[in-house]
Scaffold this active site. Sequence first.
Site, PDB file in Angstrom:
ATOM      1  N   ASP A 316      -2.581  22.404   3.442  1.00 52.11           N
ATOM      2  CA  ASP A 316      -4.090  22.420   3.469  1.00 52.11           C
ATOM      3  C   ASP A 316      -4.472  23.436   4.145  1.00 52.11           C
ATOM      4  O   ASP A 316      -5.745  23.971   3.840  1.00 52.11           O
ATOM      5  CB  ASP A 316      -4.607  20.973   3.896  1.00 52.11           C
ATOM      6  CG  ASP A 316      -4.262  19.877   2.700  1.00 52.11           C
ATOM      7  OD1 ASP A 316      -4.001  20.385   1.712  1.00 52.11           O
ATOM      8  OD2 ASP A 316      -4.388  18.726   3.220  1.00 52.11           O
ATOM      9  N   TYR A 400      -8.743  13.950   0.403  1.00 51.87           N
ATOM     10  CA  TYR A 400      -8.634  13.477   1.764  1.00 51.87           C
ATOM     11  C   TYR A 400      -9.550  14.035   2.319  1.00 51.87           C
ATOM     12  O   TYR A 400     -10.165  15.372   2.113  1.00 51.87           O
ATOM     13  CB  TYR A 400      -7.247  13.692   2.350  1.00 51.87           C
ATOM     14  CG  TYR A 400      -6.290  12.332   2.408  1.00 51.87           C
ATOM     15  CD1 TYR A 400      -6.532  11.466   3.221  1.00 51.87           C
ATOM     16  CD2 TYR A 400      -5.270  12.605   1.425  1.00 51.87           C
ATOM     17  CE1 TYR A 400      -5.717  10.611   3.247  1.00 51.87           C
ATOM     18  CE2 TYR A 400      -4.222  11.482   1.483  1.00 51.87           C
ATOM     19  CZ  TYR A 400      -4.556  10.390   2.420  1.00 51.87           C
ATOM     20  OH  TYR A 400      -3.930   9.270   2.386  1.00 51.87           O
TER      21      TYR A 400
END
EC number: 1.4.3.-
Length: 660
Positions: A316, A400
Amino acid sequence: MSLLETPATHAVSAAPSHPLDRLTAAEVSATRAVLGPTLTPTTRFAYLGLLEPPKAAVLAFRPGDAVERTVRVLLLDTATGEGRDVRVSLSENRIVSDRTVEGAVEGHLPILEEEFAAIDPILLADERWTAALAARGLEPADVVTVPLSAGHYDDIPATDPGAARVLRVFAFAQPDPSALPWAHPVDGVVAYVDLSAGKVLHVLDHQRFTVPQQSGNWDAAPHAQAERTDLKPISITQPEGPSFSVEGDVISWQGWKVRVGFDAREGLTLHQLSVADFTGPDPSVQRDVVYRASIAEMVVPYADPSPVRFWQNYFDTGEYLFGRFVNSLALGCDCLGEIRYFDAVLADEHGRPRTVQNAICLHEEDYGVLWKHSDMFNGMDETRRQRRLVISFFTTIGNYDYGFYWHLYLDGTIELEAKATGVVFTAAYPEEGLEFSTEIAPGLAAPFHQHLFSARLDVMVDGLANAVEEVEAVRVPRGEGNPYGNAFARRATRLTSEAMAQREADGASGRVWHVLNTERTNALGQPTGYALHPQHQPLLLADDTSTVHDRATFATKHLWVTRYDSEERYPAGDFVNQNPGGAGLPRFVAGDRDLDGQDLVLWHTFGLTHFPRPEDWPVMPVDRTGFTLRPVGFFDRNPALGVPGTPAAPAAAGGGCCSA
């Protein structure tokens, strides 16, 4: 004219006063102006950030000195997929270096938001994709697509696995615009898309599952719960204002000084963190602890080995640049109390400045008892309250949401807490069950996965001459010197080289790592230091021969220690997207440099291993992970003895004695 000699016509309007001042909107615009002659209609800014000067230059800086400003820019040509790594001097208004990134060898530039948006037209033009949806009774208009980083595998047909910029795409049904798509995975099918060519390379239609139908909206049936009416208000007030002060980017609080920064890749960064010498002869003296701290990478590897999901692992930070997805925080929701916000200035994909308001939250909060004792002999009856300074930000990466909270405490402790929340990634759950997933709703699965972070801690404990010792508890066999078998000891092992300093945590022995100054001692003659306390959670669980192991090697050890090098910034390498592996820390430590009494960087892996629960659906309660840095011999005694007592509240209000 050479690109390295390209002149600029745009000057920065407000000169920075310190080499680490955060980039301004004017500086972002100035960078684009310098690059202007080299840009084409298909050039996009994949990253723009301050290239910090080497540590020695920053430490030598004095107010009034000239400030050198260099910006690093990653430029992507969306027509060809070619990437450029450019360095621009704003001080000299020129390009100082410009090189082509070899995507097949080094990895590709981070994924653009624009590339996500380009996926749907490409898929709609492909008969294989629309046929796969039709076979499931779905129209493209009722489906949202989720493009994801492809990793580096040899299963992509008709192309060199590393040559083209590739995304893999899942589909989720969205029966109406208000529906949560994650509740309705269209499982068993995945598309591979060549972004530069604008075409679908392959559609793997492996298996057809029933699309789960139960709503995932948290406030709709069957999930909606009656709103609780018996929660009484909690008011956090500081009638005299906060105890911290802010001057530019520098925060001062209870002896702590720290400079905040923000980067599109790393998010919040801390710089030149120091604390007052509370137990020394002059408490006004500031003592260095950490030169720079950040979350330099994170990877989310999934455990489902099925043909459509084996490749799921997302970096990420390096692939998506989680700093650019920073949330704008809201008072009363994300932060409580007397709040000071900092905005974040980023560059959009056309190189224009973009300001995210309230990106960083600063506040202080009560944290229970700091120290307490009631003595039977001298009548001492004292309690002191702990409080902490909190510097935080939140970022949303797809399903998320991650919050990162740096805490500074009154007793010299530093803590990083990472919070994971949001919506778990979903799949279909067939009647026969799945080995590597949890059923979290009827017919709905959440695969097992991990969230593994790498903190880059450029330590500077009382100066640059540092060393690391591994300290752990050891049993002492019964015998001579331990006749009753009750003894246990502490073992300290100096980690003298980069090969030796690749370590795993051990909860059974309470293993910690002390960063010691090799030239300074406390009043007792002990080296001054800070200890890194890990949380003893699992490391990367993928097989040692796996591709994700090669690309996320940093996550195979809890601790790496390297000699400082200003170019060694990222534990999985500079270009993580489709990188074949071996970059970052494995390359950094290849020379096995000496670490004893040197300028050191600690890289600490920490995280969560997530076996999802039904309680994680439809929105996951916060799960926490992190680490702690605690002074060990850094002070001569308890540095929090000067914290004043709190007047006792009236007994009727539930008060007690807080000071004699």
